[in-house]
Write an enzyme that holds these catalytic residues in place. Structure first.
Site, PDB file in Angstrom:
ATOM      1  CB  SER A   8      -0.981   0.015   1.158  1.00  0.00           C
ATOM      2  OG  SER A   8      -1.601   1.242   1.183  1.00  0.00           O
ATOM      3  CG  HIS A  31      -3.866  -1.571  -1.932  1.00  0.00           C
ATOM      4  ND1 HIS A  31      -4.931  -2.349  -2.288  1.00  0.00           N
ATOM      5  CD2 HIS A  31      -4.607  -0.884  -0.926  1.00  0.00           C
ATOM      6  CE1 HIS A  31      -6.158  -1.856  -1.660  1.00  0.00           C
ATOM      7  NE2 HIS A  31      -5.895  -1.011  -0.698  1.00  0.00           N
ATOM      8  CG  ASP A  33      -5.485   2.477   0.395  1.00  0.00           C
ATOM      9  OD1 ASP A  33      -6.251   1.811   0.226  1.00  0.00           O
ATOM     10  OD2 ASP A  33      -4.533   2.194   1.041  1.00  0.00           O
ATOM     11  CG  MET A  35      -8.601   7.046   1.826  1.00  0.00           C
ATOM     12  SD  MET A  35      -7.869   7.109   3.449  1.00  0.00           S
ATOM     13  CE  MET A  35      -7.068   5.572   3.377  1.00  0.00           C
ATOM     14  CG  HIS A  64      -9.353  -0.039  -1.141  1.00  0.00           C
ATOM     15  ND1 HIS A  64      -8.854  -0.281   0.450  1.00  0.00           N
ATOM     16  CD2 HIS A  64     -10.850  -0.037  -1.004  1.00  0.00           C
ATOM     17  CE1 HIS A  64      -9.947  -0.505   0.892  1.00  0.00           C
ATOM     18  NE2 HIS A  64     -11.229  -0.361   0.317  1.00  0.00           N
ATOM     19  CG  MET A  66     -11.557   3.022   1.383  1.00  0.00           C
ATOM     20  SD  MET A  66     -10.056   2.930   2.525  1.00  0.00           S
ATOM     21  CE  MET A  66      -8.771   2.995   1.494  1.00  0.00           C
ATOM     22  CG  MET A 135     -12.064  -2.559   4.562  1.00  0.00           C
ATOM     23  SD  MET A 135     -10.346  -2.459   3.784  1.00  0.00           S
ATOM     24  CE  MET A 135      -9.569  -1.311   5.108  1.00  0.00           C
ATOM     25  CG  ASP A 173      -6.668  -2.692   2.971  1.00  0.00           C
ATOM     26  OD1 ASP A 173      -5.347  -2.589   3.664  1.00  0.00           O
ATOM     27  OD2 ASP A 173      -6.880  -1.999   2.156  1.00  0.00           O
TER      28      ASP A 173
END
Length: 223
Positions: A8, A31, A33, A35, A64, A66, A135, A173
């Site tokens: 990540s 990975h 993220d 957000m 990913h 979010m 998660m 994750d």
């Protein structure tokens, strides 16, 4: 079934992102993220950074999301060239349509569940997804401790996947490290997101290899 490690970049040095990405060239995925400070209480990066990363590495990008309104934004990440795009059950309004749009744009479709979200209500969606993400921390921040309470759900998810033909990857994750990855692998996970365990190590590439070896040793999926 192969074990896959997805470092990540949330734990990487954003000022040296291209170098940090190059440091884990032995990883299976990167990975990312995304957000938005609405679905989760943190703000990270978005589509322009993903597009830049795609130019800087040959390692496939595992996005990913979010974010609120993934129905609107997810297809764009697939169209940009992400290898996998994951949306959250708790945020998506039209999961079948959005998962199909991700696939039709050329990416693997991922479906994520927060720690308290049960997997059983989504069994009928297994045919629409390529990866189920469970998660193992509350989403929003890196460096949180691993939640063992999710391990029974990992086992139940693996059983559901097996009942449907076993073609869906099972990703975990959050808090994945040398001290927790074996438990995740034993429970049935085969794709592992690791942030601090990789980028907090003196040698990130060696950390990737070590995590992979631990997971392979513990996994009942590998003959």
């Amino acid at each position: 079934m192969a074990v896959q490690i997805s470092p990540s970049i949330l734990s990487a040095d954003f000022a040296r992102l291209a170098e940090e990405v190059a440091a884990v060239g032995n990883a299976d995925w990167l990975h990312v993220d995304v957000m938005d400070n609405h679905f989760v209480p943190n703000l990270t990066l978005g589509l322009p950074v993903v597009e830049s990363l795609l130019k800087a590495t040959d390692t496939p990008i595992d996005c990913h999301l979010m974010i609120e309104d993934p129905d609107r934004w997810a297809p764009a990440y697939a169209e940009a060239g992400a290898g996998s795009v994951t949306i959250h059950a708790e945020a998506v309004k039209a999961p079948v349509r959005t998962l199909r749009q991700i696939r039709s744009a050329g990416a693997r479709s991922g479906f994520a569940l927060n720690p308290a979200t049960p997997v059983e209500p989504y069994e009928d969606l297994l045919g629409e997804i390529d990866m189920l993400l469970l998660m193992t921390v509350e989403p929003g921040f890196g460096g949180q401790p691993f939640l063992d309470v999710v391990l029974p759900k990992v086992r139940r998810a693996r059983s559901l996947i097996a009942a449907h033909g076993g073609q869906v990857w099972l990703q975990v994750d959050g808090g994945v490290s040398a001290s927790t990855i074996e438990r995740c692998a034993e429970a049935g996970a085969d794709v592992f997101v690791a942030g601090n365990a990789v980028y907090g190590a003196d040698d990130p590439a060696r950390a990737v290899d070590h995590l992979r070896a631990l997971a392979e040793k513990a996994s009942p999926l590998i003959a």
